[in-house]
Design a protein around this motif. Structure first.
Motif, PDB file in Angstrom:
ATOM      1  N   SER A 119       8.929   7.160 -29.916  1.00 11.12           N
ATOM      2  CA  SER A 119       7.797   6.298 -29.572  1.00 11.12           C
ATOM      3  C   SER A 119       6.482   6.934 -29.999  1.00 11.12           C
ATOM      4  CB  SER A 119       7.788   6.038 -28.056  1.00 11.12           C
ATOM      5  OG  SER A 119       6.664   5.261 -27.694  1.00 11.12           O
ATOM      6  N   TRP A 169       3.106   3.111 -23.193  1.00 12.99           N
ATOM      7  CA  TRP A 169       3.156   4.572 -23.183  1.00 12.99           C
ATOM      8  C   TRP A 169       2.981   5.124 -21.762  1.00 12.99           C
ATOM      9  CZ3 TRP A 169       4.534   8.603 -26.060  1.00 12.99           C
ATOM     10  CH2 TRP A 169       4.031   9.863 -25.752  1.00 12.99           C
ATOM     11  N   ARG A 213       2.350  -0.855 -27.796  1.00 16.97           N
ATOM     12  CA  ARG A 213       2.950   0.476 -27.621  1.00 16.97           C
ATOM     13  C   ARG A 213       2.069   1.379 -26.770  1.00 16.97           C
ATOM     14  NH1 ARG A 213       7.337   2.245 -30.105  1.00 16.97           N
ATOM     15  NH2 ARG A 213       8.341   0.977 -31.722  1.00 16.97           N
TER      16      ARG A 213
END
Length: 254
Positions: A240, A150, A146
Motif C-alpha cells: 500500500s 491509510w 488510498r
C-alpha cells in the motif's frame, strides 16, 4: 465602450429610431454579460492555479513523509524477522541433542524478545490535511482514497502489534519466576556492564527453560504471531505504501 453605446442609444431615442435603439440596448447587455463571463473565467483560473499550487505543496510533503515511513517499515520488518528467527532457533534446541551454551541461549533470548515492534509512520502532514478538510484538494481520486484508508490501516496494525507485544511479554514474564534469572541473561550478553552492574557471583542457569513445555508453548505462540504480523500486516502495508508513493510521484510536477 458602455458610454459609447449609451450615447448612441440616447441619440437614436431622440431621433425616434426605436428599432435601432432596441438593437443597441441588447448589444450593451451582451457586452456587459461578456465582461462578467471574462471576469469570472479569470477569477476561476486564478483560483484553480492557487488550488493546484497548494496541492503540489501537499503532495511534496506527503511524498517526503511516506518515503520516511517506508524506511521505518523496512527496518521494522527486518527487526521483526530477526526476532522470530532467533525464537525459532531457540525452540529448535528443544527437539535435538545439539548442545547450546548459556551464553548462546542468553543472546538468543535478547535477540528474540528485547525489542518491541511498533510501526510509527510520519503522518503529521496527512493528519493535518484530514483535520482541516484539505484532503479534498487532492485531485487524483485513487490517491485520495488510498490516503483516507491509510489511517484506518495503521489502526489495524497497532492492534496486531499490541497482540504481538502481549505474546512477547508472556515469554519474558516466565523469566521473572524463581527458577530463571534475567540477571544471567544480562551477564552473559554483556548488558550488565553496560548498565553498570557487577556480574552475579553465583549465576543461575537458564538452560532448564529449554525443557519447559510451557516456555516452549509461549515461544511458539510468539513465533506464530510474529509471522502473522509480517505476512498479513506488514507486507500488505508495504504494498500500500509503495502504491501511494507511485501515485504521488505521478502527480508531482517537476
Amino acid at each position: 465602450m458602455i458610454k459609447f453605446f449609451r450615447k448612441i442609444r440616447k441619440q437614436l431615442l431622440a431621433e425616434g429610431k426605436f428599432g435601432n435603439y432596441l438593437l443597441y440596448a441588447i448589444g450593451e447587455i451582451i457586452l456587459v454579460v461578456i465582461g462578467i463571463l471574462i471576469a469570472l473565467a479569470i477569477n476561476n483560473s486564478n483560483e484553480n492555479r492557487i488550488k493546484r499550487e497548494k496541492e503540489q505543496v501537499y503532495l511534496a510533503g506527503l511524498q517526503e513523509e511516506f518515503e520516511t515511513s517506508k524506511i521505518k517499515l523496512e527496518e521494522l520488518i527486518k527487526v521483526n524477522r530477526q526476532s522470530y528467527e532467533a525464537a525459532k532457533t531457540m525452540v529448535s534446541f528443544s527437539y535435538n541433542e545439539i548442545s547450546l551454551s548459556e551464553e548462546e541461549l542468553s543472546n538468543l533470548f535478547i535477540d528474540a524478545f528485547a525489542y518491541d515492534i511498533f510501526f510509527n509512520p510520519n503522518n503529521s502532514m496527512l493528519t493535518e490535511m484530514i483535520n482541516s478538510g484539505s484532503l479534498k484538494d487532492i485531485s487524483n481520486d485513487t490517491l485520495r482514497f488510498r490516503l483516507t484508508n491509510w489511517i484506518a490501516t495503521i489502526d489495524d496494525i497497532e492492534k496486531q502489534e499490541k497482540l504481538l507485544s502481549d505474546q512477547r511479554n508472556n515469554v519474558i514474564n516466565m523469566f521473572k519466576a524463581e527458577s530463571y534469572s534475567i540477571r544471567t541473561v544480562l551477564d552473559q550478553t554483556g548488558m550488565s556492564a553496560e548498565l553498570g552492574l557487577p556480574k552475579e557471583k553465583n549465576p543461575m542457569s537458564n538452560m532448564d527453560a529449554l525443557n519447559s513445555k510451557s516456555f516452549e508453548n509461549s515461544i511458539l505462540l510468539f513465533i506464530i504471531t510474529s509471522l502473522a504480523t509480517e505476512t498479513a500486516h506488514y507486507t500488505p502495508l508495504m504494498h500500500s505504501l509503495d502504491a501511494i508513493l507511485e501515485l504521488l510521484d505521478g502527480e508531482i510536477r517537476e
